[in-house]
Design an enzyme around this catalytic site. Structure first.
Site, mmCIF file in Angstrom:
data_model
loop_
_atom_site.group_PDB
_atom_site.id
_atom_site.type_symbol
_atom_site.label_atom_id
_atom_site.label_comp_id
_atom_site.label_asym_id
_atom_site.label_seq_id
_atom_site.Cartn_x
_atom_site.Cartn_y
_atom_site.Cartn_z
ATOM 1 N N SER A 135 2.777 -9.739 -1.586
ATOM 2 C CA SER A 135 3.616 -8.849 -2.366
ATOM 3 C C SER A 135 3.927 -7.609 -1.547
ATOM 4 O O SER A 135 3.795 -7.620 -0.329
ATOM 5 C CB SER A 135 2.936 -8.489 -3.691
ATOM 6 N N ASN A 136 4.368 -6.549 -2.193
ATOM 7 C CA ASN A 136 4.675 -5.304 -1.481
ATOM 8 C C ASN A 136 4.397 -4.108 -2.380
ATOM 9 O O ASN A 136 4.041 -4.262 -3.541
ATOM 10 C CB ASN A 136 6.128 -5.321 -0.996
ATOM 11 N N HIS A 137 4.568 -2.913 -1.819
ATOM 12 C CA HIS A 137 4.098 -1.697 -2.487
ATOM 13 C C HIS A 137 5.043 -1.147 -3.553
ATOM 14 O O HIS A 137 4.815 -0.045 -4.047
ATOM 15 C CB HIS A 137 3.831 -0.617 -1.436
#
Lengths: 235, 235
Positions: free
Chosen positions: A40-42
């Site tokens: 995923s990502n931030h």
């Protein structure tokens, strides 16, 4: 020719979006590695949710297609929850026939894992750490912008270097009407933060937004869209 | 010989943990791919936070070493925030000399990316999707259990198949005093849920906990630890 519009002027340009439908994507997507692990990502979803709130407040019907976030649904907004990029694309395509403005604010995973393991990968069953083979995900923004009757399509460019150049290339390559570029390498801004600064770019204009809350930035972006949208469709 | 202890009996065995120190790890860890992308897992941290609360309530000094979660710190608990597995190991090792009971409840990433990209990986700069080369992370539980003066060490086994067999192998391989095994493939239980069911296993005992809130399960686990800990150290 580049027109430097000042943020102070934007509120005057406010338009009534009554009768228009926005689709806004928000948050990260998640791509499974196995039943417990994912890539995923931030992204927190805050910018996309603020845009949904601002568009609804300006009178638009808003469909918010959201990856996993911890945020409450803004008042008056219709929310569709998804997890993966492919699910997000499907949800967007379902709503697209009635869409006037599309804002791709989600930080979608460009890649997914080629083969998702059906059971948890156990390290003691592997002498070597596994190699994760990735495949490219569909490009939601590009598919929307190149659809049969494309809506006014706005992208986001979260960059860690060459902000404006990367954003302008993305605008042209994907045939967007507008792109909002922000530098996510700055501490305290962008991802997961409540503040942001950005440049709103279109083919022939550029508007710098100073550091402000994502709430205020959302209002400025919806105003900037209004200016162009109502000019364009009036032609 | 396996003793089937009933959960109803557990509260009688409650002990006072005054003067004892727990280190409890909780939540997921995140391993960066580049400045915006990461590998993580579905752990919410709820079970670890419930354990920290229960141990503090039972009189222990509690240090909660937590990966990224959305949870408030339980009253009276000292919290250390970390992101990666290596950071979690460092934080644990710093506190270890004064630790009586260690509960490894975090869903740590077994692997991290071999080479973290310093700038965002851009798909238009790559003809081929990147291959993610992974390397194995340090094993926090194993390092704690095999340290010079190991605390009473409790592990968790989140499994999607062969629950008990996998958990018992982990207990033996890592030389743990106790392991809590739960099946994360069951919908509505485990990861990100408020309820859970589990088996508490040690070398010579087995206690099945029916579906209950993570709050109640935390109390049952702290009680089960007390029973063994005060027996063991009294020998």
């Amino acid at each position: 020719e580049i027109v430097q519009a000042l943020i102070k002027k934007a509120p005057e340009a406010k338009q009534d979006w009554q009768g228009k439908t926005f689709i806004i994507t928000a948050g990260p997507t998640r791509e499974a590695i196995d039943p417990v692990r994912y890539i995923s990502n931030h992204s927190s979803g805050k910018m996309g949710y603020a845009l949904a709130e601002a568009a609804a407040h300006a009178g638009a019907k808003v469909i918010l297609v959201s990856g996993p976030t911890q945020l409450p649904t803004p008042t008056g907004v219709q929310r569709v929850d998804v997890e993966t990029t492919e699910q997000m694309l499907n949800a967007v395509q379902q709503q697209l026939p009635n869409c006037d403005v599309f804002i791709g604010c989600a930080a979608v995973s460009d890649y997914r894992v080629a083969e998702v393991a059906s059971q948890k990968i156990k390290k003691e069953q592997n002498n070597q750490p596994p190699q994760l083979k990735l495949v490219q995900n569909p490009d939601i923004l590009q598919q929307v912008a190149s659809s049969e009757k494309p809506p006014f399509t706005v992208g986001f460019a979260a960059e860690t270097e060459n902000l404006k150049a990367n954003a302008l290339r993305k605008l042209e390559r994907k045939q967007l009407q507008m792109i909002v570029a922000n530098d996510v390498s700055q501490v305290g801004l962008g991802f997961n933060s409540d503040s942001n600064n950005a440049i709103i770019l279109s083919k022939d204009s550029e508007q710098s937004l100073p550091t402000m809350s994502k709430h205020d930035m959302a209002i400025a972006i919806i105003d900037a869209i209004a200016k162009r949208y109502f000019n364009t469709t009036a032609n």
